[in-house]
Write a protein that holds these residues in place. Sequence first.
Motif, short mmCIF file in Angstrom:
data_model
loop_
_atom_site.label_atom_id
_atom_site.label_comp_id
_atom_site.label_asym_id
_atom_site.label_seq_id
_atom_site.Cartn_x
_atom_site.Cartn_y
_atom_site.Cartn_z
N TYR A 81 127.00 19.84 -59.41
CA TYR A 81 127.91 20.42 -60.41
C TYR A 81 127.19 20.29 -61.75
O TYR A 81 127.17 19.20 -62.32
CB TYR A 81 129.23 19.65 -60.50
CG TYR A 81 130.14 19.81 -59.31
CD1 TYR A 81 130.87 20.97 -59.12
CD2 TYR A 81 130.30 18.76 -58.40
CE1 TYR A 81 131.74 21.10 -58.03
CE2 TYR A 81 131.16 18.88 -57.32
CZ TYR A 81 131.87 20.05 -57.13
OH TYR A 81 132.72 20.18 -56.08
N PHE A 95 125.34 17.06 -62.31
CA PHE A 95 125.86 15.99 -61.45
C PHE A 95 125.54 16.24 -59.98
O PHE A 95 125.91 17.26 -59.42
CB PHE A 95 127.37 15.85 -61.67
CG PHE A 95 128.01 14.85 -60.77
CD1 PHE A 95 127.70 13.50 -60.87
CD2 PHE A 95 128.94 15.26 -59.81
CE1 PHE A 95 128.29 12.57 -60.02
CE2 PHE A 95 129.53 14.33 -58.96
CZ PHE A 95 129.21 12.99 -59.06
N HIS A 96 124.82 15.28 -59.41
CA HIS A 96 124.37 15.40 -58.02
C HIS A 96 125.49 14.94 -57.09
O HIS A 96 125.67 13.76 -56.86
CB HIS A 96 123.12 14.53 -57.85
CG HIS A 96 122.33 14.85 -56.63
ND1 HIS A 96 121.08 14.37 -56.40
CD2 HIS A 96 122.61 15.63 -55.56
CE1 HIS A 96 120.61 14.81 -55.24
NE2 HIS A 96 121.53 15.57 -54.72
N ALA A 97 126.29 15.88 -56.58
CA ALA A 97 127.51 15.52 -55.86
C ALA A 97 127.30 15.27 -54.37
O ALA A 97 128.00 14.46 -53.77
CB ALA A 97 128.58 16.60 -56.05
N GLY A 115 136.67 11.02 -54.26
CA GLY A 115 135.55 11.34 -55.14
C GLY A 115 134.19 11.23 -54.49
O GLY A 115 133.17 11.41 -55.15
N CYS A 116 134.15 10.95 -53.18
CA CYS A 116 132.85 10.77 -52.54
C CYS A 116 132.20 12.09 -52.19
O CYS A 116 131.03 12.12 -51.80
CB CYS A 116 132.99 9.89 -51.29
SG CYS A 116 133.89 10.69 -49.95
N GLY A 117 132.93 13.19 -52.28
CA GLY A 117 132.32 14.49 -52.05
C GLY A 117 132.82 15.22 -50.81
O GLY A 117 132.24 16.21 -50.39
N THR A 154 133.99 18.72 -51.75
CA THR A 154 132.78 19.46 -52.14
C THR A 154 132.04 19.96 -50.91
O THR A 154 131.64 21.11 -50.83
CB THR A 154 131.87 18.55 -52.99
OG1 THR A 154 132.60 18.09 -54.13
CG2 THR A 154 130.63 19.30 -53.45
N SER A 173 132.80 27.21 -52.51
CA SER A 173 132.11 26.59 -53.64
C SER A 173 131.62 27.63 -54.64
O SER A 173 131.44 27.34 -55.82
CB SER A 173 130.93 25.77 -53.13
OG SER A 173 130.15 26.57 -52.26
N THR A 202 127.27 25.80 -60.49
CA THR A 202 126.95 24.88 -59.40
C THR A 202 125.72 25.39 -58.68
O THR A 202 125.34 26.55 -58.83
CB THR A 202 128.11 24.80 -58.38
OG1 THR A 202 128.38 26.11 -57.89
CG2 THR A 202 129.36 24.22 -59.01
N GLY A 208 128.60 10.59 -52.39
CA GLY A 208 127.78 11.78 -52.17
C GLY A 208 126.80 11.65 -51.03
O GLY A 208 126.06 12.59 -50.73
#
Lengths: 259, 291
Positions: free
Chosen positions: A22, A25-27, A48-50, A53, A62, A68, A230
């Motif tokens: 993002y 930010f390396h998601a 929030g761990c992905g 995503t 996405s 992104t 992530g």
Amino acid sequence: MEMDPAAITTPKIKTENLNFFYGGFHALKNINLNVHEMQVTALIGPSGCGKSTLIRLFNRMSDMTPKTRAEGKIMFEGGNIFDAKTDLVKLRRNIGMVFQKPNPFPKTIFQNISYGPEIQGCKDKDFIYHRVEESLKKAALWDDVKTRLHSSALGMSGGQQQRLCIARALAVEPKVILFDEPCASLDPISTAKIEELILELKKNYTILIVTHNMQQASRVSDYTAFMYLGNLIEFGQTDRVFTVPKDKKTEEYLSGVFG
Amino acid sequence: MKNKIIQACGFALLSACMIITALFLAGIIYFIAVNGRQALSWQFLTAPPLNGMSAGGVAPAIVGTFYLTMGSVIFALPLGVGCAVYLQEYSAGGRMSDIIRVAVNNLAGVPSVVFGLFGLGIFVKFLGFGVSILSGSLTLGILILPGIISASQEALLAVPVSFKEASLAIGATKWQTIKRIILPCALPGILTGVILGIGRAAGETAPILFTAAAFYKRGYPNSLFSEVMALPYHIYALMTEGVNPEKQTAIAYGCALILVAMVALMSSLAIFIRNKYRSAYGNGPRRNYNA
Ligand SMILES: Nc1ncnc2c1ncn2[C@@H]1O[C@H](COP(=O)(O)OP(=O)(O)O)[C@@H](O)[C@H]1O
Ligand SMILES: [Mg+2]
């Protein structure tokens, strides 16, 4: 990442060195994951761990998020879905999605389901009607709604709305269904019904489900992938991951040390 | 205790605001109704003016205002909605769309007589439409365009992203999603813009002054290129020209009453359609754009 020796089923979707950003930010970090055909794979991990995503990459939802970038491959039916020649419409017909919050269209129950076949250009009224009926039956909703197909979908309970969304996804005959925390906004009874439904659907569809409910993962899934910050930390058959996790982080998460 | 008094005072103040507003509104309607009533008759609604405007009816002006208003909406609605869809769905967040947005908002603040001059220069002269229904409708259309664009944009913005996602996720194209999900959901809000536009277009005098309106025209308009009589301009003419001020004033009030009634009627139609759509699309747990 190692595979369980018992993982004998074939992968339907395969990610290869998948990274996602993002902006800066390396998601998602170098994800290699197999989603096995006609099995339920659960994606678990702290908020929030992905998970979302990752699951939104499989049908390229996405793309809706600006700024992104994805690197690596997601292989599906012999092609990389990031290829320029990928037909998004076809991809999304093959890989359906059910969202965290039930999101029926503000239309009638019937119209919600018929929308899929209609946008594919189907005009045959009988065909559409049968497809609607069949989809509602597969989603265990037919008996609840058969007498009020033409009333607004928004008048249904949350659990019914979510099953309607499942029926809507089924109506375009996908091969894979992605569920992103489908029970997050539902009560325990509705949740139980959805879980039952997922177990039923497994017979005909490949299923990937995100959940932060570990019990749910253990109840419905054949395979479990645990993600953290992530990274894909551990992947394997659900029984094995839950009983003898190989990674320390997985063990801590499963025993509730964090979450 | 002290808080309660302050609260009571606050409430009284707010009530007063509401009452004063309501009084003004009621006052205007009462004033127009009382003064205009005497002029009203069947003949007034159906006959053309007689004796240099001092007798007869105002039927051609009613017809003219109807044509001009409808014409402006027919022109501005598709253009405005198309523009809003482009800005909102295809270029949202882009630099260009920001610039257009600002331009549109500025357009809304331009005095209406400027639109009149623009219409004269472009439609009447340059494009050669002459002083006509077409020129007047286009001029009024541009006048109401900014309102329709902003109302449409806001309505589009209020459509939950989750509907869009749901549609795309079952393999709908962007265009199918816009046509079948987003626009129907936004329609009530868009129609709110139309309602305001109708009121504005029907009532404006300056934009049609040089582009469409005739002080007196025998018979009814028979083509897009006809000059027309129109109620607001007719009122203006009655009050500033002619030889029988007393009778003309009475007729002017009659025209005002009809104008208000016409706007109310045309708006009701739009409101009717809007409410029909609202109920058809339910009022679920989504953000709804309200008038
Ligand atoms: N649209 C976005 N823009 C920027 N960062 C995002 C966006 N969506 C998610 N993230 C970030 O990516 C990470 C993973 O988010 P997400 O996939 O939603 O996690 P999960 O579903 O596992 O709770 C989080 O740190 C989140 O803040
Ligand atoms: Mg999530």
